[in-house]
Scaffold this active site. Structure first.
Site, short mmCIF file in Angstrom:
data_model
loop_
_atom_site.label_atom_id
_atom_site.label_comp_id
_atom_site.label_asym_id
_atom_site.label_seq_id
_atom_site.Cartn_x
_atom_site.Cartn_y
_atom_site.Cartn_z
N LYS A 79 0.85 -1.20 0.00
CA LYS A 79 0.00 0.00 0.00
C LYS A 79 0.88 1.24 0.00
O LYS A 79 1.91 1.28 0.67
CB LYS A 79 -0.90 -0.02 1.24
CG LYS A 79 -1.91 1.12 1.29
CD LYS A 79 -2.87 0.96 2.46
CE LYS A 79 -3.94 2.05 2.45
NZ LYS A 79 -4.94 1.86 3.51
N SER A 154 -9.68 1.79 2.42
CA SER A 154 -8.83 2.51 1.49
C SER A 154 -7.76 1.64 0.82
O SER A 154 -7.24 2.02 -0.22
CB SER A 154 -8.15 3.67 2.22
OG SER A 154 -7.32 3.19 3.24
N SER A 178 -9.81 -0.21 6.71
CA SER A 178 -9.22 -0.12 5.37
C SER A 178 -8.58 -1.40 4.85
O SER A 178 -8.29 -1.50 3.67
CB SER A 178 -8.20 1.00 5.32
OG SER A 178 -8.90 2.20 5.14
N1 GLN Z 1 -13.07 4.48 5.99
C1 GLN Z 1 -12.39 4.78 7.17
C2 GLN Z 1 -11.96 6.23 7.18
O1 GLN Z 1 -12.07 6.83 6.18
C3 GLN Z 1 -11.22 3.88 7.36
C4 GLN Z 1 -9.94 4.34 6.82
C5 GLN Z 1 -8.78 3.44 7.13
O2 GLN Z 1 -8.93 2.40 7.75
N2 GLN Z 1 -7.60 3.87 6.73
O3 GLN Z 1 -11.53 6.77 8.14
#
Ligand code: GLN
Length: 486
Positions: A79, A154, A178
């Site tokens: 990532k 994400s 994410s």
């Molecule tokens: N969707 C969640 C957020 O936007 C999780 C993001 C993540 O785990 N990096 O905060």
């Protein structure tokens, strides 16, 4: 060579004994990438030449019977918010589009030491804020299972790379879901480890008190293998915990009979689609086949988890992202005659996308004098309550289960309000707020779209999570299906 037919362990063995050459295996991965990355946009950067060179070195070592690492030859996708020396690490943001990491994150050092081969960096929501990849500065990633659909986020790029055979392993980061959200939407396995199990040194921070790096893989055993490599104390991350190293693969096939799972009804409340609900319950019935009992329970504090998460995550984001000032990091205004305030706001207006700005503003608001007590402090109190509630429930149950995501993968391009988007994180954020480990495993399809099941357990209960996940995987075929995009 269809790499998805083999587990990571089998590949390592075959490469070690030279039943297949590492070079052929890596070539076939890059063939898949050439075929599928055009349609899916999982990768932001590839390093084919280095990967091939490394593969040849591994072949040479294997032929001369030199000792190889635990991940010898395995192609891994990273990532793009994890620092990899000499490679762009952009967080899918304009702000960092030219940033080349000057050092390796600890976990990158660890996988390199075990002879893994880094294939490239994967797409994500900008600064990991989102659950669709739509906020990537470089454009979204697409779900390989259905044209036009989101892979989740994400860590969407990492999920798609694994799901579409463009990597054997991947690393993602999970601040509020994410890893698990895209794992669920792409029918792969994704694990968010216990807070402190995996070093965050070299992970570009979004919400420090919430996030962990974790494995994303096709199979549960691959996940166990990768976790064993990245877990463990790191003196460069003071929040990493000193524990004895665990071999997560050793007990994967151990008996699961007699274990008890609690299913909080709050995990399936309004907002959960009927398709997801039906598929989830069908999966739970399957658990009985290998002797795991379950029971519906209630955990009232779960209703406050989402609001609590977004207050804390935004507060931490606003503070973490203050460092992008156009001087020390990232985009530069190039205008030295501007005064500090003007240069700072100009570079940030230009460098950050709208979701990132929204979060910086809301995060600053909840931390500001007068509102701090009403929002941030209250959220911290609810967080403690939630932790207590989970600790209490986990005294009577070995595991807690629910659907990972309340809906099927959404279509890309359909405009949602921020609140609608935040709402689908409802079942994933509790693990981050409490620090508990959680895994998402494939549990079925509706109309060709994947659905994931989430299991949570006590602190450092990864071994148990993986064992139960493995029993379920052995009893089902979801991991054997292939995606449909051509
Ligand atoms: N969707 C969640 C957020 O936007 C999780 C993001 C993540 O785990 N990096 O905060």
């Amino acid at each position: 060579l269809d790499i998805s037919r083999f587990s990571a362990e089998e590949l390592v063995e075959m490469i070690g004994s030279q039943d297949i050459s590492c070079e052929d295996y890596i070539v076939s991965i890059f063939e898949s990438i050439a075929k599928h990355d055009r349609n899916t946009h999982a990768y932001l950067a590839l390093k084919e030449d280095q990967a091939l060179e490394q593969a040849r070195t591994i072949d040479k070592k294997a032929r001369s019977k030199e000792k190889l690492g635990k991940l010898a030859g395995l192609g891994i996708a990273i990532k793009d918010n994890i620092c990899t020396k000499g490679l762009a690490t952009t967080c899918a943001s304009k702000m960092l589009k030219d940033f080349i990491a000057p050092y390796d994150a600890t976990i990158i050092e660890r996988i390199k030491a075990e002879d893994a081969i880094i294939l490239g960096k994967t797409n994500m929501d900008e600064f990991a804020m989102g659950n669709t990849t739509a906020s990537s500065f470089f454009g979204p990633t697409f779900n390989p299972w259905m044209e036009g659909y989101s892979p989740g986020g994400s860590s969407g790029g990492s999920a798609v790379a694994v799901s579409a055979g463009m990597a054997t392993l991947a690393l993602g980061e999970d601040t509020g879901g994410s890893i698990r959200c895209p794992a669920s939407f792409c029918s792969i396995v994704g694990l968010k480890p216990t807070y402190g199990l995996v070093s965050r040194y070299g992970l570009i921070a979004y919400g420090n008190s919430l996030e962990q790096i974790g494995p994303m893989t096709k199979r549960v055993s691959d996940c166990a293998l990768l976790l064993g490599v990245i877990a463990g104390r790191d003196s460069k991350d003071s929040t990493s915990v000193d524990r004895e190293r665990t071999n997560y693969e050793k007990n994967l096939n151990k008996d699961t009979r007699g274990l008890k799972v609690g299913v909080p009804k709050e995990f399936l409340e309004e907002g959960t689609s009927e398709d997801v609900r039906r598929t989830f319950w069908r999966a739970m019935e399957k658990f009985e086949e290998f002797g795991v009992r379950w029971e519906e329970i209630t955990m009232p504090s779960l209703r406050y988890a989402l609001a609590t998460y977004y207050i804390i995550a935004m507060a931490e984001a606003s503070s973490n992202l203050a460092r992008y000032d156009g001087v020390r990091y990232g985009l530069s205004s190039g205008r030295i005659e501007l005064d500090w305030n003007e240069a700072y706001s100009r570079v940030r207006s230009e460098g950050f996308g709208s979701e990132v700005k929204r979060r910086i503003m809301l995060g600053t608001f909840v931390l500001s004098a007068g509102y701090f007590e009403a929002y941030y402090l209250k959220a911290q109190r609810v967080r403690a309550l939630l932790r207590r509630d989970f600790e209490h429930t986990l005294k009577s149950f070995d595991l807690i289960a629910g659907p990972t995501m309340p809906i099927l993968p959404p279509k890309l391009g359909v405009k949602l309000t921020p609140l609608q988007e935040y709402r689908i994180d409802i079942n994933t954020v509790p693990a981050n707020l409490t620090g508990l480990p959680a895994i998402s495993i494939p549990c079925g399809f509706v109309n060709g779209l994947p659905i994931g099941l989430q299991l949570m357990s006590s602190y450092f209960g990864e071994e148990l999570l993986l064992r139960v996940a493995n029993s379920y995987e052995s009893a089902t075929d979801h991991h054997r299906l292939s995606f449909s995009l051509r």
